[in-house]
Scaffold this motif. Structure first.
Motif, PDB file in Angstrom:
ATOM      1  N   GLU A   1      -7.076  -6.175   3.745  1.00 14.79           N
ATOM      2  CA  GLU A   1      -6.028  -6.967   4.412  1.00 14.79           C
ATOM      3  C   GLU A   1      -4.838  -6.123   4.855  1.00 14.79           C
ATOM      4  O   GLU A   1      -3.772  -6.651   5.141  1.00 14.79           O
ATOM      5  CB  GLU A   1      -5.550  -8.107   3.506  1.00 14.79           C
ATOM      6  CG  GLU A   1      -6.708  -8.999   3.070  1.00 14.79           C
ATOM      7  CD  GLU A   1      -6.311 -10.042   2.046  1.00 14.79           C
ATOM      8  OE1 GLU A   1      -5.123 -10.139   1.749  1.00 14.79           O
ATOM      9  OE2 GLU A   1      -7.203 -10.753   1.571  1.00 14.79           O
ATOM     10  N   ARG A   2      -5.010  -4.816   4.899  1.00 15.17           N
ATOM     11  CA  ARG A   2      -3.871  -3.976   5.233  1.00 15.17           C
ATOM     12  C   ARG A   2      -4.145  -3.113   6.450  1.00 15.17           C
ATOM     13  O   ARG A   2      -5.284  -2.816   6.774  1.00 15.17           O
ATOM     14  CB  ARG A   2      -3.530  -3.084   4.060  1.00 15.17           C
ATOM     15  CG  ARG A   2      -2.875  -3.883   2.979  1.00 15.17           C
ATOM     16  CD  ARG A   2      -2.426  -3.025   1.838  1.00 15.17           C
ATOM     17  NE  ARG A   2      -1.672  -3.852   0.916  1.00 15.17           N
ATOM     18  CZ  ARG A   2      -2.235  -4.704   0.065  1.00 15.17           C
ATOM     19  NH1 ARG A   2      -3.539  -4.848   0.036  1.00 15.17           N
ATOM     20  NH2 ARG A   2      -1.492  -5.434  -0.724  1.00 15.17           N
TER      21      ARG A   2
ATOM     22  N   HIS B   1      -3.088   0.616   7.778  1.00 12.55           N
ATOM     23  CA  HIS B   1      -2.480   1.860   7.320  1.00 12.55           C
ATOM     24  C   HIS B   1      -2.177   2.759   8.507  1.00 12.55           C
ATOM     25  O   HIS B   1      -2.870   2.723   9.514  1.00 12.55           O
ATOM     26  CB  HIS B   1      -3.429   2.603   6.384  1.00 12.55           C
ATOM     27  CG  HIS B   1      -3.485   2.022   5.006  1.00 12.55           C
ATOM     28  ND1 HIS B   1      -4.238   2.560   4.010  1.00 12.55           N
ATOM     29  CD2 HIS B   1      -2.868   0.958   4.464  1.00 12.55           C
ATOM     30  CE1 HIS B   1      -4.087   1.855   2.904  1.00 12.55           C
ATOM     31  NE2 HIS B   1      -3.272   0.862   3.169  1.00 12.55           N
TER      32      HIS B   1
ATOM     33  N   SER C   1       1.937   1.555   5.047  1.00 14.88           N
ATOM     34  CA  SER C   1       0.928   0.555   4.741  1.00 14.88           C
ATOM     35  C   SER C   1       1.538  -0.804   5.026  1.00 14.88           C
ATOM     36  O   SER C   1       2.604  -1.121   4.520  1.00 14.88           O
ATOM     37  CB  SER C   1       0.533   0.688   3.274  1.00 14.88           C
ATOM     38  OG  SER C   1      -0.195  -0.436   2.880  1.00 14.88           O
ATOM     39  N   MET C   2       0.887  -1.568   5.883  1.00 11.32           N
ATOM     40  CA  MET C   2       1.494  -2.832   6.292  1.00 11.32           C
ATOM     41  C   MET C   2       0.582  -3.980   5.895  1.00 11.32           C
ATOM     42  O   MET C   2      -0.610  -3.974   6.179  1.00 11.32           O
ATOM     43  CB  MET C   2       1.705  -2.833   7.802  1.00 11.32           C
ATOM     44  CG  MET C   2       2.615  -1.708   8.233  1.00 11.32           C
ATOM     45  SD  MET C   2       3.012  -1.765   9.968  1.00 11.32           S
ATOM     46  CE  MET C   2       1.520  -1.199  10.693  1.00 11.32           C
ATOM     47  N   SER C   3       1.147  -4.953   5.222  1.00 10.33           N
ATOM     48  CA  SER C   3       0.348  -6.115   4.860  1.00 10.33           C
ATOM     49  C   SER C   3       0.963  -7.353   5.483  1.00 10.33           C
ATOM     50  O   SER C   3       2.156  -7.388   5.770  1.00 10.33           O
ATOM     51  CB  SER C   3       0.253  -6.246   3.352  1.00 10.33           C
ATOM     52  OG  SER C   3       1.533  -6.310   2.806  1.00 10.33           O
TER      53      SER C   3
ATOM     54  N   MET D   1       9.396  -1.001  11.634  1.00  8.49           N
ATOM     55  CA  MET D   1       9.855  -2.009  10.676  1.00  8.49           C
ATOM     56  C   MET D   1       8.821  -2.221   9.564  1.00  8.49           C
ATOM     57  O   MET D   1       9.105  -2.877   8.577  1.00  8.49           O
ATOM     58  CB  MET D   1      10.050  -3.359  11.371  1.00  8.49           C
ATOM     59  CG  MET D   1      11.065  -3.370  12.468  1.00  8.49           C
ATOM     60  SD  MET D   1      12.691  -3.458  11.769  1.00  8.49           S
ATOM     61  CE  MET D   1      12.594  -5.077  11.009  1.00  8.49           C
ATOM     62  N   ARG D   2       7.628  -1.712   9.774  1.00  6.71           N
ATOM     63  CA  ARG D   2       6.492  -1.923   8.864  1.00  6.71           C
ATOM     64  C   ARG D   2       6.231  -3.414   8.656  1.00  6.71           C
ATOM     65  O   ARG D   2       5.991  -3.875   7.546  1.00  6.71           O
ATOM     66  CB  ARG D   2       6.741  -1.291   7.517  1.00  6.71           C
ATOM     67  CG  ARG D   2       7.100   0.169   7.627  1.00  6.71           C
ATOM     68  CD  ARG D   2       7.098   0.761   6.255  1.00  6.71           C
ATOM     69  NE  ARG D   2       7.801   2.016   6.288  1.00  6.71           N
ATOM     70  CZ  ARG D   2       7.418   3.089   5.628  1.00  6.71           C
ATOM     71  NH1 ARG D   2       6.360   3.038   4.901  1.00  6.71           N
ATOM     72  NH2 ARG D   2       8.100   4.193   5.687  1.00  6.71           N
TER      73      ARG D   2
END
Lengths: 1190, 319
Positions: free
Chosen positions: B225-226, B228, B240-242, B276-277
């Protein structure tokens, strides 16, 4: 000279002089002559020309040209500036657009330094004519020179209209815009200048700076690089490139890409170093170099990945070399700053820079930290800066940070806040100082480095000053939310700590934050998330000397199931601890972690050693004991494991319930594995019952109970079940109960599937939304040998569209797998055959697609591929094995068969049979036999092996190899199988190829009788099929009476299968025809009607037969009606010629009977029916006859 | 930075749409959208009005990947039966049929210069490179087996390396492939050499994309679900963005390098701001999982296409 005179006497000259002589009053002739002479060489000729210009001007005072040339003459030949100016002035008044005189005049004025006059002249000309572009240009340049930017913009724009391709103008315009802070316009103007002339270094450098100012560092860097290519020694470009790269690297560093940042900084450092050689005494270049080196010192990552660090010394060395690299960069920064300060001692901020650099050096050089002079130095340097600029709030903040006296810190922060009340940094630090003040001051140093430490967090919760600190943090956050420090500060407060800390880490990737994040993740269970993994591996780059960072990385790796990395990290953590503090409790933690990881990685021997080491020291705790017992057992040292278990068991009672249940379930499982079922049951019965009051233990105990036929644990199990609360736990327990029913109610060879199904049905009524139970039910239904159950299977569960949801539900089998299997088990197709029974489920056309979806989502899933192949082969059979599907299938099967990791021999067997079937269908007998032989060589139960030989029978039959066929047939007979269908097929083959010898007469029938009787409901169904086959064989032997008996028997066994009735009806009609016996006709009508009633969809032929039978009995009225049904029961592309004939007959009859009004079905002419019939089958003579008759 | 929904076509295919890519514009034709579906067809669309240009048939199972040559003249489609069909975009003539040795084809991409087609190949744990002039297999880039597990060839170690996705760096020097165990392998193409792994994902990596601006930045989407972001050379996971609530099935980087688009099993398309991730926008117009998102990299500015299991195609304007 003589020659020149000659040249003057060329025809033009003579012509001109003659013309002047002829008309001495014509000014234009004089001017022309003058012009001609002006072109000549030598002052003599120019003077002559001047004479003529004077005459021309006198004769025509409005001629600007003459005045211009006179101006030229006075300015260049006889140097008389005043006259020249006057002449030019005159020329300009006459023609303000005359750029030549304008420019010359301005040049003259410029030479004399009369700038204001120059401006006036230009203004005048510009005022007179908007097309006096030269004037605008001159004016624009002058104004740029005088820094009158906004006026310059106007004039330059005007000038550009006249000289749109002048790069100078564009450049000047760009500069003007830039100074007016109109940056985008400036970039455009510079861009135009560069476009017009590629070598415009100034424009490139300036636009580079503008880009930097706008924050597009990458574009800026490009500009500077281009400029340096053209002019490699341009100092400004060097400086700009250095700045740009520094900014770029800062972007990388703030996002956490340290290695990338470092490589950019290395480049930047090189560039600026060259810059300092080019301009040794530019202070800002040195400062930039210092900045770059300082940033570099802070960002060099500790690299450990190239070689594995096996010893303490290796780790210490590598850390030392990293520290040296960092400190040498910092030293180089300090040197550069000193250069800068030396050149510009009045620059207060360089003092601060040096102070910060010294602090960094002190951080990396341990020995210097303890040197009191070195320690005081930063403070002193900052004070130097403050002496120069006492009102700079940033300096005060820096002082606050670097000072070693808490009171001075507080004072400094408050001072800076007095200067600027909205300074978020100061608020944040003040909050921190307030925090530390409330505890002993020497705790501060520790907290500075590891102040997100969880223990620290808990300590400070209780402090009184906390409120004050909280207040300060909140303020800082409201002023500047992007500042990481306050976010981390908030982490002190509440449960949202993890999220806040995550935010802080993302804004500012400091190792302290990153380690804090990992600690918080440990508490909140987010340890395996990559939001933690990324930061903690980055933390290692900057804090390799802390054992905690290695330990945390180890924990994260362990949580992500990467045990080898975890082991390495723990080992490193221990080395780091040994070289630094040797804290015993931490050492214990790390060792336990290491032992656990070793155990999880399957390195039991090392884990045991680790535990024994701890045991020797006498520090092995409960967790350690667990690991010790488990790894001893894995090593096969059962006695040792048991002794540890005893120690564990002794301590259970004194534990809190949560831990106790973990221990108990561990003990039970280990005992089961070591001493077996009986021993564990006796120990369970010995233990006090209240220890089992936990769901975890309940599951373990129930699982043991499942395997126990004597039900000794009944009481314990039922009491422990009361602790199950959640929905999931309860359904899980029911699953266990179902398993126990399967085991306990089954016979020796076969599980009690039916009782399991019964239980599940009851439970499902209670928990209708449990997907898990539904899947289990579906799975059990397929496993059941009852025919109807397979149909039911697909109905009792749903496959959800998104696979990702399915994966979350753990269970025996996942939904698509069961669906795939059940569609194979319950096979119907409706394309070329017709459903004959009400029980049959509707065709599952979607299943192939669904399986493809499943495989697409999990391409590595062998089961998905296997089931896809099976379903695909169904489709191939449906479509009569077309070539393109065969090729694809063959490929898929080869791929699947070549996969060595295919563990299940049954799957391999099935796939080989499929491959064999495909080869058979494409006429490749060789391969067909090869695959079937492969299948027959697999070690699987005889039940299945039978089918391999059956396939061989078919292959040899297709090859007409009777000898081998007979061999295989005998093998089949000897193998036996419990599968009715196999025997039925064999019977077919036997009969078709006359294999029935005298000795094995009816042997198949005997086998059939022997076939498993344990299926209650389906027994009749199979026997019915068997009888039908026997009937069909009788038909082929032309024994119609015998056939009728078989069919009638079959019908009586299975009253719901219309196909049986159809056969019976058909055979009765045949008998009626042969024997002219109307009793058979009545029988036929009865059977056919039953067939019709049982039928799920309309069955072809049936209606026709029924119609015929009734017609023969004399009920002709229904005839056309039946035919109409018959017609509609055939799919259009499959209608045989015969039915057209009948349609012809009935329509003809109707026509003759005067029913022309109804116009028969579809209103077709009878003739067309018969023509269509002949078209379909021209070889049938009856159709032709019918055509003749009509 | 935002997406504006332009148009959707509800039943573009008869079944789930699994793959999409943009065919660059040529002097003869404008840029086209190429999609592949479970219904065994490959379709070409005109992005102006999403009108169907052509339907290519001939695959025996669902189409799992489509790729377009940078010249815009050639395209390739691959189906589950591991046949790769290379065809002329204008005439639909088959140029070559690549039959991979017993190994699956899951994703493919032409290199930026168009001389090589990289085909990510399933359980063989390798990427196959096909020469586009003669359509010959020129190299096989294999992921090295982890140490210690080379004793048994049948062991699970290699099965975990099942290759699912592939991407070329914008300069064509590097190639990255994502595997089922969550690792990403980076190769040096010229030397045909494995460089290193990028760690960080724990579940299958379904999609990879390099930033068109910077060959160091690699973006990946995974079942965990991420999304990278890696420094592919310095092998650092730096972001790493979720935000997705289910598998991330597809990622792509905008031509200006400033935004990332992703499609997910949670039925959404999201636009991310890497600085902003965080996701800055979520499009919820699809009703089933989104298998493909792709930015058009051409001159026409920025269109984003998304395809989904709900049989539809959607177009958005990125600005």
């Amino acid at each position: 000279m003589a020659e020149e005179m000659d040249s003057q006497e060329d025809p033009v000259f003579t012509q001109l002089t003659e013309a002047v002589a002829a008309n001495p009053d014509d000014p234009s002739l004089h001017f022309n002559l003058g012009l001609f002479l002006w072109e000549g060489i030598g002052s003599e000729s120019k003077e002559k020309a001047a004479e003529h210009f004077v005459i021309a001007a006198k004769l025509n005072p409005q001629d600007a040209n003459a005045f211009r040339y006179l101006g030229h003459y006075y300015s260049k030949v006889s140097v008389d500036t005043q006259r020249a100016l006057k002449c030019y002035q005159r020329a300009l008044t006459l023609d303000p657009q005359d750029s030549e005189s304008g420019e010359s005049m301005c040049d003259l004025l410029d030479k004399e330094g009369k700038e204001s006059l120059e401006v006036a002249v230009c203004r005048e000309a510009a005022g007179k004519s908007p097309r006096a572009f030269w004037a605008f240009r001159r004016l624009g340049f002058l104004q740029v020179h005088q820094k009158k930017w906004s006026e310059a913009v106007h004039n330059l724009q005007q000038a550009i209209r006249g000289y749109p391709t002048s790069a100078d103008l564009w450049e000047a315009l760009g500069l003007a815009y830039q100074r007016l802070s109109m940056f985008t316009a400036a970039i455009k103007s510079y861009g135009r200048a560069i476009e017009l002339e590629e070598s415009r270094v100034f424009a490139m450098v300036e636009s580079g700076y503008v880009f930097l100012m706008l924050g597009s560092h990458r574009k800026g860097v490009e500009q500077f690089q281009q400029a340096l290519q053209i002019s490699p020694e341009n100092v400004a470009a060097h400086y700009g490139l250095g700045c740009g790269l520094l900014e770029l690297s800062k972007e990388c560093i703030s996002s956490g890409a340290f290695r990338w940042g470092a490589s950019i900084l290395e480049e930047a450092s090189k560039v600026v170093k060259t810059g300092t050689f080019l301009a040794k005494n530019v202070s800002c270049m040195w400062k930039l170099h210092g900045d770059i080196q300082l940033t570099y010192a802070n960002c060099i990552p500790w690299i450990d990945e190239d070689h594995v660090l096996e010893t303490e010394k290796a780790l210490a060395d590598s850390i030392l070399s990293w520290k040296n690299a960092c400190s040498s960069a910092a030293l180089s920064a300090r040197r550069s700053y000193q250069h800068a300060l030396h050149l510009a001692p009045w620059q207060a901020n360089i003092y601060t820079d040096i102070a910060i650099t010294i602090d960094v050096i002190n951080y990396f050089k341990e020995e210097k930290k303890h040197d009191p002079i070195q320690k005081q130095l930063p403070e002193k340097m900052i004070l130097g800066g403050l002496l120069l600029e006492s009102s700079n709030n940033e300096f005060w903040v820096a002082l606050g940070c670097l000072s070693h006296h808490v009171e001075l810190k507080q004072h400094a922060f408050i001072r800076s806040l007095q200067l600027d009340v909205s300074l978020a940094v100061a608020w944040a630090y003040l909050g921190k100082v307030d925090l530390t003040l409330s505890k002993s001051p020497n705790f501060f140093l520790l907290s500075m480095k590891l102040w997100l430490n969880v223990d620290f967090l808990q300590l400070y919760r209780k402090q009184g000053d906390k409120k004050l600190a909280q207040n300060a943090f909140d303020r800082a956050r409201s002023i500047d939310p992007s500042l990481a420090l306050p976010w981390a500060g908030i982490a002190l407060k509440a449960d949202e700590a993890y999220d806040c800390c995550l935010r802080a880490v993302q804004i500012l990737p400091l190792p302290e934050f990153q380690m804090g994040l990992a600690k918080l993740a440990l508490l909140s269970g987010e340890l395996s998330s990559s939001e933690v993994f990324g930061p903690i591996s980055q933390a290692l780059h900057h804090a390799p000397q802390y054992p905690e960072s290695h330990n945390l990385l180890g924990l994260v790796c362990e949580a992500r199931c990467d045990y080898p990395s975890a082991i390495t990290s723990y080992k490193l953590a221990r080395y780091a601890l040994n070289t630094s503090s040797r804290d015993a409790s931490k050492l214990l933690d790390i060792s336990i972690n290491l032992a656990r990881s070793l155990c999880k990685d399957g390195k039991a021997y090392e884990a045991v050693q680790e535990c024994e080491e701890l045991k020797k020291k006498g520090v092995l705790d409960r967790e350690g004991l667990h690991i010790y017992a488990l790894s001893s057992w894995q090593l096969g040292k059962n006695d040792q494991a048991l002794s540890v278990v005893r120690i564990l068991a002794a301590g259970v009672k004194s534990l809190e319930p949560q831990k106790a249940s973990t221990s108990i379930s561990f003990i039970c499982r280990l005992l089961y594995y070591i001493s077996g079922q009986e021993a564990v049951m006796t120990s369970i019965l010995k233990m006090p019952k209240d220890l089992f009051k936990s769901s975890k233990v309940s599951f373990v105990v129930s699982a043991i109970h499942v395997l126990d036929q004597s039900n000794q644990l009944e009481a314990v199990v039922s009491s422990s079940r009361s602790s199950l609360i959640s929905h999931e736990e309860i359904t899980g327990m029911h699953f266990l109960i179902v398993l126990s029913k399967l085991v306990k109610n089954g016979s020796e060879h076969c599980l009690g599937i039916q009782s399991g199904i019964d239980h599940l049905r009851k439970i499902l009524h209670k928990y209708p939304n449990s997907y898990f139970l539904r899947n289990v039910l579906g799975y059990l239904l397929i496993s059941s040998k009852e025919q109807k159950d397979a149909h039911l299977s697909t109905r009792c569960f749903t496959v959800r569209s998104s696979q990702s949801e399915c994966r979350k539900e753990k269970g025996l089998k996942c939904a698509p797998e069961i669906l795939g299997a059940s569609t194979v088990a319950c096979y119907t197709n409706n394309k070329h055959t017709f459903p004959t029974c009400k029980d049959q489920s509707t065709p599952q056309h979607g299943s192939l697609k669904l399986l493809q979806k499943w495989w697409h989502q999990e391409p590595w899933n062998k089961n998905a591929r296997y089931l896809l192949i099976l379903n695909y082969i169904q489709k191939a059979r449906e479509e009569r094995y077309p070539q393109h599907i065969n090729t694809g299938l063959e490929k898929l099967i080869t791929l699947a068969l070549s996969d060595e990791s295919l563990s299940c021999p049954y799957q391999k067997f099935q796939l080989s049979l499929c491959a064999s079937e495909i080869s058979l269908q494409s006429g490749d007998h060789m391969n067909c036999i090869k695959h079937a032989k492969n299948a027959s060589n697999l070690s699987i139960p005889d039940d299945y092996l039978f089918f391999a030989h059956l396939q061989l029978c078919r292959a040899y039959a297709a090859e007409n190899n009777h000898v081998s066929l007979h061999e295989e047939y005998t093998k089949c007979i000897n193998l036996r199988t419990d599968y009715h269908i196999g025997l039925i097929c064999l019977k077919y083959i036997e009969c078709q190829y006359g294999l029935q010898g005298d000795e094995n007469i009816n042997i198949i029938e005997l086998r059939f009788e022997e076939c498993s009787k344990d299926i209650k409901y389906s027994w009749n169904v199979w026997t019915a099929v068997w009888k039908m086959v026997q009937g069909l064989i009788a038909v082929s032997n032309r024994d119609f009476v015998g056939a009728e008996e078989f069919f009638a028997y079959a019908c009586s066994l299975n009253g719901s299968e219309s196909c049986l009735f159809l056969c019976h009806g058909a055979i009765c009609m045949e008998l009626a025809r042969q024997q002219c016996n109307s009793d058979f006709l009545l029988l036929a009508v009865g059977s056919l009607k039953k067939a019709r009633d049982n039928c799920y969809a309309s069955l072809p032929i049936l209606q026709l037969l029924l119609g015929q039978a009734e017609a023969s009995l004399g009920y002709k009225g229904q005839w056309s009606q039946y035919l109409k049904f018959e017609w509609s029961s055939w799919p259009p592309e499959m209608r045989p010629g015969e039915i057209f004939l009948h349609m012809h007959l009935v329509s003809k009859q109707l026509q003759e009977g005067g029913y022309s009004a109804s116009r028969t079905i579809h209103g077709k002419n009878p003739l067309r029916w018969i023509l269509q019939a002949i078209h379909l089958n021209p070889s049938c003579s009856r159709y032709w006859k019918a055509l003749q008759n009509s | 930075m935002k997406l504006a929904w332009l148009r959707s076509l509800e039943t573009s295919h008869q079944d789930c749409v699994w793959a999409c890519t943009w065919v660059p514009a040529t002097d003869k034709s404008p840029g086209l959208l190429l999609t592949g579906s479970l219904d065994e067809t490959v379709k070409l669309w005109n992005p102006e009005d999403l009108s169907l240009v052509r339907t290519n048939t001939g695959h025996c199972l669902g189409v799992v990947s489509v790729a377009a040559h940078p010249s815009g003249k050639i395209a390739a489609s691959a189906s589950m039966d591991s046949f790769v069909r290379v065809f002329d975009v204008e005439s639909n003539n088959t140029i070559a049929t690549l039959e991979a040795p017993p190994s699956e084809v899951w994703q493919m991409q032409f290199d930026p210069r168009g001389t090589t087609l990289a085909v990510a190949g399933g359980s063989s744990a390798s990427v196959k490179l096909w020469d586009t002039a003669e359509w010959k297999l020129v190299a096989t880039l294999s992921i090295p087996r982890p140490e210690g597990s080379n004793s048994k060839p049948s062991d699970k170690g290699n099965n975990k390396k099942f290759v699912l996705s592939v991407a070329w760096s914008p300069n064509g020097r590097q190639l990255a492939c994502g595997s089922m165990d969550g690792s990403i392998s980076v190769f040096d193409v010229q030397r045909a050499k494995f460089l290193h792994h990028l760690d960080g994902h724990t579940m299958p990596v379904r999609s990879l994309a390099y930033s068109p601006l910077d060959p160091r930045v690699l973006v990946s989407g995974s079942d965990d679900e991420r999304i990278h972001m890696y420094d592919a050379e310095g092998k650092t996971l730096f972001s790493s963005m979720s935000g997705h609530s289910s598998w991330v099935l597809s990622v792509d980087v905008s031509p200006d390098g400033a935004a990332i688009a992703s499609g997910s099993s949670d039925r959404t398309v999201k636009l991310w701001d890497p600085k902003m991730r965080a996701a800055v926008q979520t499009m919820t117009n699809h009703t089933d999982q989104v298998w493909g998102v792709k930015f058009e990299g051409g001159v026409r500015g920025c269109l984003l296409a998304s395809v989904s299991d709900d049989k539809s195609i959607s177009l958005y304007n990125y600005s």
